[in-house]
Design an enzyme around this catalytic site. Structure first.
Site, mmCIF file in Angstrom:
data_model
loop_
_atom_site.group_PDB
_atom_site.id
_atom_site.type_symbol
_atom_site.label_atom_id
_atom_site.label_comp_id
_atom_site.label_asym_id
_atom_site.label_seq_id
_atom_site.Cartn_x
_atom_site.Cartn_y
_atom_site.Cartn_z
ATOM 1 N N ARG A 68 0.853 -1.173 0.000
ATOM 2 C CA ARG A 68 0.000 0.000 0.000
ATOM 3 C C ARG A 68 0.893 1.229 0.000
ATOM 4 O O ARG A 68 1.694 1.406 0.911
ATOM 5 C CB ARG A 68 -0.844 -0.061 1.277
ATOM 6 N N THR A 110 -0.757 7.595 -0.943
ATOM 7 C CA THR A 110 -2.078 7.524 -1.587
ATOM 8 C C THR A 110 -2.970 6.434 -0.996
ATOM 9 O O THR A 110 -4.173 6.417 -1.241
ATOM 10 C CB THR A 110 -1.910 7.207 -3.085
ATOM 11 N N ASP A 129 0.675 -2.327 12.546
ATOM 12 C CA ASP A 129 1.101 -2.770 11.213
ATOM 13 C C ASP A 129 1.440 -4.250 11.276
ATOM 14 O O ASP A 129 2.442 -4.649 11.889
ATOM 15 C CB ASP A 129 2.313 -1.944 10.767
ATOM 16 N N ASP A 132 4.949 -5.371 9.875
ATOM 17 C CA ASP A 132 6.057 -4.955 10.741
ATOM 18 C C ASP A 132 6.106 -5.798 12.010
ATOM 19 O O ASP A 132 7.188 -6.184 12.467
ATOM 20 C CB ASP A 132 5.913 -3.472 11.105
HETATM 21 C C1 PRP Z 1 -1.022 -4.111 4.762
HETATM 22 C C2 PRP Z 1 -1.860 -5.340 4.961
HETATM 23 C C3 PRP Z 1 -2.709 -5.352 3.700
HETATM 24 C C4 PRP Z 1 -2.931 -3.886 3.456
HETATM 25 C C5 PRP Z 1 -4.311 -3.533 3.929
HETATM 26 O O1 PRP Z 1 0.019 -4.371 3.915
HETATM 27 O O2 PRP Z 1 -1.116 -6.519 5.144
HETATM 28 O O3 PRP Z 1 -2.078 -5.959 2.591
HETATM 29 O O4 PRP Z 1 -1.951 -3.172 4.221
HETATM 30 O O5 PRP Z 1 -4.614 -2.215 3.622
HETATM 31 P P1 PRP Z 1 -5.746 -1.828 2.566
HETATM 32 O O6 PRP Z 1 -6.925 -2.668 2.875
HETATM 33 O O7 PRP Z 1 -5.967 -0.371 2.839
HETATM 34 O O8 PRP Z 1 -5.195 -2.055 1.181
HETATM 35 P P2 PRP Z 1 1.134 -3.295 3.552
HETATM 36 O O9 PRP Z 1 0.724 -2.470 2.385
HETATM 37 O O10 PRP Z 1 1.525 -2.529 4.784
HETATM 38 O O11 PRP Z 1 2.330 -4.180 3.017
HETATM 39 P P3 PRP Z 1 3.243 -5.241 3.791
HETATM 40 O O12 PRP Z 1 2.403 -6.470 4.049
HETATM 41 O O13 PRP Z 1 4.322 -5.500 2.815
HETATM 42 O O14 PRP Z 1 3.728 -4.614 5.078
HETATM 43 N N1 URA Z 2 -2.293 -2.511 7.337
HETATM 44 C C1 URA Z 2 -1.919 -2.917 8.570
HETATM 45 O O1 URA Z 2 -0.978 -3.703 8.713
HETATM 46 N N2 URA Z 2 -2.589 -2.436 9.624
HETATM 47 C C2 URA Z 2 -3.622 -1.580 9.498
HETATM 48 O O2 URA Z 2 -4.209 -1.181 10.519
HETATM 49 C C3 URA Z 2 -3.981 -1.161 8.213
HETATM 50 C C4 URA Z 2 -3.317 -1.652 7.143
#
Ligand code: PRP
Ligand code: URA
Length: 212
Positions: free
Chosen positions: A107, A111, A203, A206
């Site tokens: 994400r 944006t 997160d 993380d």
């Molecule tokens: C997080 C999570 C989802 C997304 C959800 O991933 O694991 O994939 O955000 O958010 P949304 O519903 O608003 O799209 P992130 O983009 O942080 O990537 P990562 O798993 O690589 O940390």
């Molecule tokens: N992605 C995450 O990992 N946590 C949130 O709360 C939203 C998006």
């Protein structure tokens, strides 16, 4: 609590208990990873409840009988990278012969729009049942884009499994993909201005991988 036609909340006491520990900011990275795995395994039992079956003839040590087995090509589990990876082992423990695809999606922090960077699934997607995995359904952008990507390759039977869902994400999925059932361990209150689920668990990527 508001209900959504596309959402099933899996509120088994074991899932609820483990999710509380998962949310706690004091929970270690090691414990967080174990809990994501355990909750995914418990949820998989419900998520697969209506999988299609077929009848075959088997031979017990005593006689032949008609008995049911899962129908169709091998079920396919697809984590959305990164955080969805933490749910794979738990699900596959229940279905050891499931195939595993991967969708790389992050994400954009500015944006909040999803960016796809990797896609690999087994052949003949039209003949498979897919379970898409991601712990968090926030705006729904990532999940919706992942379903769109699966459908573009011919998949038609997709279910989405997450740990924590925001109402905004559930609604987005219903608008974009009304055929996709969303399974969550909890439906939280709202998204905040930064796109984080409240109360949420922070997160997920993380906390799983210790990247903060
Ligand atoms: C997080 C999570 C989802 C997304 C959800 O991933 O694991 O994939 O955000 O958010 P949304 O519903 O608003 O799209 P992130 O983009 O942080 O990537 P990562 O798993 O690589 O940390
Ligand atoms: N992605 C995450 O990992 N946590 C949130 O709360 C939203 C998006």
């Amino acid at each position: 609590m508001h209900t959504y036609p596309n959402l099933a909340v899996i509120d088994h006491p074991l899932v609820r208990h483990k999710l509380s520990v998962l949310r706690d900011s004091q929970t270690s990275k090691k414990k967080f990873k174990e809990l994501v795995d355990e909750i995914a395994m418990l949820m998989a039992y419900e998520v697969t409840r209506d999988l299609p079956m077929r009848t075959v003839t088997i031979q017990t040590p005593l006689e032949a009988m008609e008995s049911e087995v899962l129908a169709g090509k091998k079920l396919t589990v697809v984590p959305i990278l990164r955080a969805g990876l933490g749910m794979v082992e738990g699900v596959v423990r229940l279905m050891p012969s499931a195939r595993v695809g991967h969708i790389g999606m992050y994400r954009d922090h500015e944006t909040l729009e999803p960016v796809e960077y990797y896609f690999k699934i087994p052949p003949e997607p039209a003949e498979r049942d897919f379970i898409l995995l991601d712990p968090m359904l926030a705006t729904g952008g990532s999940a919706s884009a992942a379903v769109t990507a699966l459908k573009a390759r011919g998949a038609s039977r997709v279910r989405f499994m997450c740990l924590v869902a925001a109402p905004e994400g559930v609604e987005r999925m219903h608008r974009d993909h009304p055929d996709v059932k969303v399974f969550a361990a909890a439906l939280d209150r709202e998204l905040d201005a930064n796109g984080y689920i409240r109360p949420g668990l922070g997160d997920a990527g993380d906390r799983l991988f210790g990247t903060r």
